[in-house]
Motif scaffolding. Structure first.
Motif, PDB file in Angstrom:
ATOM      1  N   ILE A 181     -33.211 137.072 -38.157  1.00  0.00           N
ATOM      2  CA  ILE A 181     -34.530 138.027 -38.472  1.00  0.00           C
ATOM      3  C   ILE A 181     -35.740 136.989 -38.878  1.00  0.00           C
ATOM      4  N   PRO A 182     -36.780 137.139 -37.785  1.00  0.00           N
ATOM      5  CA  PRO A 182     -37.805 136.444 -37.904  1.00  0.00           C
ATOM      6  C   PRO A 182     -38.587 136.839 -39.192  1.00  0.00           C
ATOM      7  N   SER A 183     -39.974 136.024 -39.628  1.00  0.00           N
ATOM      8  CA  SER A 183     -40.791 136.262 -40.435  1.00  0.00           C
ATOM      9  C   SER A 183     -41.206 137.716 -40.182  1.00  0.00           C
ATOM     10  N   LEU A 184     -41.069 138.702 -41.113  1.00  0.00           N
ATOM     11  CA  LEU A 184     -41.826 140.110 -40.799  1.00  0.00           C
ATOM     12  C   LEU A 184     -43.284 140.402 -41.315  1.00  0.00           C
ATOM     13  N   VAL A 185     -43.807 141.426 -40.605  1.00  0.00           N
ATOM     14  CA  VAL A 185     -45.273 141.866 -41.419  1.00  0.00           C
ATOM     15  C   VAL A 185     -44.834 143.170 -42.510  1.00  0.00           C
ATOM     16  N   GLY A 186     -45.228 142.735 -43.589  1.00  0.00           N
ATOM     17  CA  GLY A 186     -45.026 143.705 -44.732  1.00  0.00           C
ATOM     18  C   GLY A 186     -43.732 143.928 -45.308  1.00  0.00           C
ATOM     19  N   LEU A 187     -42.763 143.162 -45.058  1.00  0.00           N
ATOM     20  CA  LEU A 187     -41.363 143.014 -45.426  1.00  0.00           C
ATOM     21  C   LEU A 187     -41.292 141.703 -45.711  1.00  0.00           C
ATOM     22  N   ASP A 197     -40.801 145.213 -52.417  1.00  0.00           N
ATOM     23  CA  ASP A 197     -42.132 144.939 -51.927  1.00  0.00           C
ATOM     24  C   ASP A 197     -42.840 146.153 -52.203  1.00  0.00           C
ATOM     25  N   TYR A 198     -42.482 147.393 -52.318  1.00  0.00           N
ATOM     26  CA  TYR A 198     -43.164 148.592 -52.486  1.00  0.00           C
ATOM     27  C   TYR A 198     -42.844 149.401 -53.733  1.00  0.00           C
ATOM     28  N   THR A 199     -43.580 150.338 -54.110  1.00  0.00           N
ATOM     29  CA  THR A 199     -43.003 151.169 -55.174  1.00  0.00           C
ATOM     30  C   THR A 199     -42.664 152.453 -54.643  1.00  0.00           C
ATOM     31  N   PRO A 200     -41.933 153.477 -55.079  1.00  0.00           N
ATOM     32  CA  PRO A 200     -41.485 154.594 -54.562  1.00  0.00           C
ATOM     33  C   PRO A 200     -42.578 155.359 -53.834  1.00  0.00           C
ATOM     34  N   GLY A 201     -43.752 155.328 -54.738  1.00  0.00           N
ATOM     35  CA  GLY A 201     -45.232 156.031 -54.151  1.00  0.00           C
ATOM     36  C   GLY A 201     -45.573 155.486 -52.918  1.00  0.00           C
ATOM     37  N   GLU A 202     -45.218 154.248 -52.472  1.00  0.00           N
ATOM     38  CA  GLU A 202     -45.706 153.392 -51.198  1.00  0.00           C
ATOM     39  C   GLU A 202     -44.550 153.648 -50.024  1.00  0.00           C
ATOM     40  N   LYS A 203     -43.883 154.531 -50.189  1.00  0.00           N
ATOM     41  CA  LYS A 203     -42.846 154.877 -49.090  1.00  0.00           C
ATOM     42  C   LYS A 203     -43.373 155.109 -47.542  1.00  0.00           C
ATOM     43  N   LYS A 204     -44.475 155.365 -47.509  1.00  0.00           N
ATOM     44  CA  LYS A 204     -45.002 155.500 -46.069  1.00  0.00           C
ATOM     45  C   LYS A 204     -45.650 154.133 -45.688  1.00  0.00           C
ATOM     46  N   GLN A 205     -45.941 153.388 -46.567  1.00  0.00           N
ATOM     47  CA  GLN A 205     -46.209 151.940 -46.296  1.00  0.00           C
ATOM     48  C   GLN A 205     -45.108 151.266 -45.743  1.00  0.00           C
ATOM     49  N   TYR A 206     -43.987 151.467 -46.277  1.00  0.00           N
ATOM     50  CA  TYR A 206     -42.755 150.767 -45.912  1.00  0.00           C
ATOM     51  C   TYR A 206     -42.419 151.227 -44.418  1.00  0.00           C
TER      52      TYR A 206
END
Ligand SMILES: [Fe+2]
Length: 197
Positions: free
Chosen positions: A11-17, A167-176
């Motif tokens: 797995i390469p470096s990922l954006v946002g993860l 990386d994210y809170t439960p409220g940020e599911k959409k960003q994930y």
């Protein structure tokens, strides 16, 4: 039964993860592989006295589906990142099939993202039904609840909180969900679809 081996994913470096998120998640995947093998061993051992251990065996068989699908679904998921991000190919049969069924490719994507925000832990799936030719967005509970018989998985998006909570809170599911699509190597779903269609 042959032993299941933990797969390795380049797995390469990922954006946002983050690397930490992926590393923690891979540890959980390894746990599923371990427990698939452990349950298989336990069932074999308990089966030496099947009558006495009947209840234990039947409960372990139920548990086996959770661990096995936990293992396999994570393999579908992590494979999505291998190589590097690649946009979908607008001349590929998968693109045409999604467009034909949903009107626009973006309609499919919007629908898939809506399915992914379903309440509860599970998996957002794009699957292909070779019998009808339908592509279906659906949602699994846990790892093993709600699989549609005979359908082939084309995309699997892990919607358990452990998949994004570093990386994210439960409220940020959409960003994930956005992060997943920012890193998806579309070669993989295209290959899976070609194999099955
Ligand atoms: Fe997961």
């Amino acid at each position: 039964m042959k032993k299941y081996e933990e797969k390795k994913f380049a797995i390469p470096s990922l954006v946002g993860l983050s690397e930490k998120q992926i590393a923690e998640h891979l540890k959980l995947y390894a746990g599923y592989v371990k427990h698939v093998n452990l349950i298989a061993e336990n069932v074999a051992e308990l089966s030496l006295n099947e009558e006495k251990n009947a209840y234990l065996i039947s409960e372990l068989r139920r548990r086996f589906a959770f661990e096995f699908d936990g293992m396999r679904m994570h393999e579908y998921y992590f494979e999505s990142f291998v190589g590097r991000k690649k946009e979908y190919d607008t001349s590929h049969a998968l693109f045409f099939a999604l467009k034909e069924q949903f009107g626009l490719f973006d309609n499919w994507l919007t629908h898939f993202k809506t399915v992914a925000t379903s309440r509860g832990i599970g998996w957002a799936i794009l699957a292909y039904d070779p019998q009808s030719g339908n592509l279906i967005n659906h949602y699994l509970g846990d790892h093993e609840l709600g699989h549609l018989a005979g359908l082939d998985i084309v995309i699997a998006l892990d919607m358990w909180e452990h998949a994004y909570m570093v990386d994210y809170t439960p409220g940020e599911k959409k960003q994930y969900i956005e992060a997943f699509f920012s890193n998806l190597n579309w070669t993989l779903p295209e290959k899976r679809f070609r194999k099955t269609a």
